[in-house]
Design an enzyme around this catalytic site. Structure first.
Site, short mmCIF file in Angstrom:
data_model
loop_
_atom_site.label_atom_id
_atom_site.label_comp_id
_atom_site.label_asym_id
_atom_site.label_seq_id
_atom_site.Cartn_x
_atom_site.Cartn_y
_atom_site.Cartn_z
N ASP A 1 -1.36 7.02 6.43
CA ASP A 1 -2.66 5.81 5.99
C ASP A 1 -2.65 4.97 7.27
O ASP A 1 -1.97 4.24 7.30
CB ASP A 1 -1.87 5.02 4.67
CG ASP A 1 -2.96 4.13 4.22
OD1 ASP A 1 -3.87 3.85 5.01
OD2 ASP A 1 -2.87 3.21 3.56
N TRP B 1 0.78 -1.17 -0.11
CA TRP B 1 -0.09 0.08 0.05
C TRP B 1 0.89 1.14 -0.05
O TRP B 1 0.50 2.18 -0.66
CB TRP B 1 -1.08 -0.10 1.17
CG TRP B 1 -1.93 -1.19 1.02
CD1 TRP B 1 -2.13 -2.17 1.95
CD2 TRP B 1 -2.91 -1.69 0.02
NE1 TRP B 1 -3.06 -3.33 1.63
CE2 TRP B 1 -3.51 -2.68 0.46
CE3 TRP B 1 -3.32 -0.64 -0.98
CZ2 TRP B 1 -4.63 -3.28 -0.32
CZ3 TRP B 1 -4.20 -1.24 -1.83
CH2 TRP B 1 -4.85 -2.50 -1.45
N LYS C 1 -11.37 -2.00 7.32
CA LYS C 1 -10.60 -3.00 8.05
C LYS C 1 -10.96 -3.07 9.45
O LYS C 1 -10.91 -4.00 10.17
CB LYS C 1 -9.18 -2.73 7.89
CG LYS C 1 -8.73 -2.36 6.22
CD LYS C 1 -8.25 -3.72 5.55
CE LYS C 1 -8.25 -3.48 4.09
NZ LYS C 1 -7.24 -2.49 3.88
C1 LIG Z 1 -6.73 -2.19 2.51
C2 LIG Z 1 -5.68 -0.95 2.53
C3 LIG Z 1 -5.66 0.01 1.44
C4 LIG Z 1 -6.73 -0.14 0.27
O1 LIG Z 1 -7.82 0.27 0.80
P1 LIG Z 1 -9.00 0.56 -0.25
O2 LIG Z 1 -10.19 1.22 0.40
O3 LIG Z 1 -9.50 -0.71 -0.95
O4 LIG Z 1 -8.86 1.65 -1.48
C5 LIG Z 1 -4.81 1.13 1.63
N1 LIG Z 1 -4.07 1.06 2.60
C6 LIG Z 1 -3.93 0.01 3.69
C7 LIG Z 1 -2.95 0.17 4.94
C8 LIG Z 1 -4.90 -0.87 3.77
O5 LIG Z 1 -4.94 -1.87 4.51
#
Ligand SMILES: *Cc1c(COP(=O)(O)O)cnc(C)c1O
Length: 351
Positions: free
Chosen positions: A167, A100, A191
């Site tokens: 993030d 990511w 998540k």
């Molecule tokens: C799952 C995830 C993403 C991507 O998320 P989407 O909502 O599917 O775009 C980005 N960063 C991290 C750390 C993730 O776990």
């Protein structure tokens, strides 16, 4: 039906109460006699949901009025580009800690220069780079608090001389943090705080308005801040579920949630370390308390182990296709008893 222990990495387990309350709202939303899916987002009942969903984030993070809280669409992946489009004028610094993070770097490069301040790519992203310095001439520093796929997590955050953007998709509200260290935090909901379809973004307002490119209306944070996440139709159902999930988080408090998360992670990692059939994937000091990656020393036993998991009602432990092995995601709403069930399977698994 016996209980299924849901170790899925995302979309993932949610508090039972939040699911039940959301089902009720689908039938009869806030006493309107209509489904949540059938009412205007501008009606007072939904405006109240949005307000509460934002207020809960403020409360949990202890945010001052310098920060705005918005709910956007497009997932965390859209934030990879929005962050750069709104905040990157010349140069930004990124930590490359996994898939990511590297996707975020790729998008940022479309808007300016990116300096990768540290990377663990060479060793299969098995740790968090340390000992890097953050130059003071960057527009911002970007990091990923928890690397969902590789199972590493930042246990500490640097004192950044430039705005810090994070993030937090896979560990948001899993622990107590000094959220005031961050200038922008984003998290795809699926998540730890809700279903897919909505992304939480927390922004220190002074971070914005410093780039001189033209930003399309929908991709400009200021649009959504000024319209309180109602510039266009918000995803009402995901926002509702996030609201109820955050109520559940508040009811327990971040201190209690963190303590339970620590016991779950400790229990699982100690079995991985004790049991000669298994080995951990991430370096010990950077192990994630949300996504536990591990493997069988003898990988040929994998199908048999997965079969034993299945018999015990354990779902979602197969590792990410890019890493292999196993990954147990132990998000907030997964109870200690589910981790105990997995540990029992590991203990009883004999070669
Ligand atoms: C799952 C995830 C993403 C991507 O998320 P989407 O909502 O599917 O775009 C980005 N960063 C991290 C750390 C993730 O776990």
């Amino acid at each position: 039906m016996s209980k299924i222990h849901n170790f899925s990495a995302g979309p993932a387990v949610l508090p039972k109460e939040a699911i039940e309350e959301s089902i009720d709202a689908l039938r009869n939303f806030a006493g309107t006699g209509l489904s949540l899916l059938e009412v205007s987002h501008r009606g007072k009942e939904f405006v109240e949901v949005m307000d509460q969903a934002c207020a809960s984030v403020r409360e949990l993070m202890g945010l001052t009025d310098e920060y705005a809280v918005v709910y956007l669409q497009g997932g965390a992946s859209t934030q990879f580009l929005m962050v750069a489009m709104n905040c990157l004028q010349n140069k930004a610094g990124y930590l490359d800690t996994g898939t990511w993070a590297s996707n975020a770097i790729k998008e940022a490069k479309l808007f300016g220069e990116v300096s990768v301040l540290g990377s663990s790519k060479e060793t299969g992203y098995d740790h968090i780079p340390k000992g890097y310095t953050i130059p003071a001439d960057l527009d911002y520093f970007h990091c990923t608090s928890n690397n969902t796929i590789f199972g590493t997590q930042m246990q500490e955050f640097p004192d950044s001389p430039v705005p810090m953007i994070c993030d937090m998709s896979s560990d948001i509200f899993s622990r107590q943090l000094d959220f005031s260290k961050f200038d922008l935090i984003y998290a795809g909901a699926q998540k730890n705080i809700g279903p897919a379809g909505v992304t939480l973004v927390v922004i220190k307002k002074e971070l914005l308005g410093k780039v001189n490119r033209v930003i399309p209306t929908m991709l400009d944070y200021r649009t959504h801040i000024s319209k309180e996440s109602m510039f266009n139709t918000p995803p009402v159902f995901p926002v509702f579920v996030v609201w109820r999930t955050l109520e559940w988080v508040k009811k327990h408090g971040l201190a209690e949630i963190e303590a339970i998360n620590n016991s779950k992670a400790d229990l699982l990692y100690s079995e991985i370390d004790r049991n000669g059939l298994f080995r951990g994937v991430a370096q010990v000091e950077d192990r994630s308390r949300m996504n536990v990656t591990f493997d069988l020393v003898d990988q040929q036993l994998s199908p048999a182990f997965l079969e034993c998991c299945k018999e015990a009602g354990i779902s979602g432990v197969k590792g990410h296709r890019s890493v292999g092995g196993f990954r147990a995601s132990i998000y907030n709403a997964l109870g200690l008893e589910s981790v105990e069930a997995l540990v029992d399977v590991m203990r009883n698994f004999k070669a």
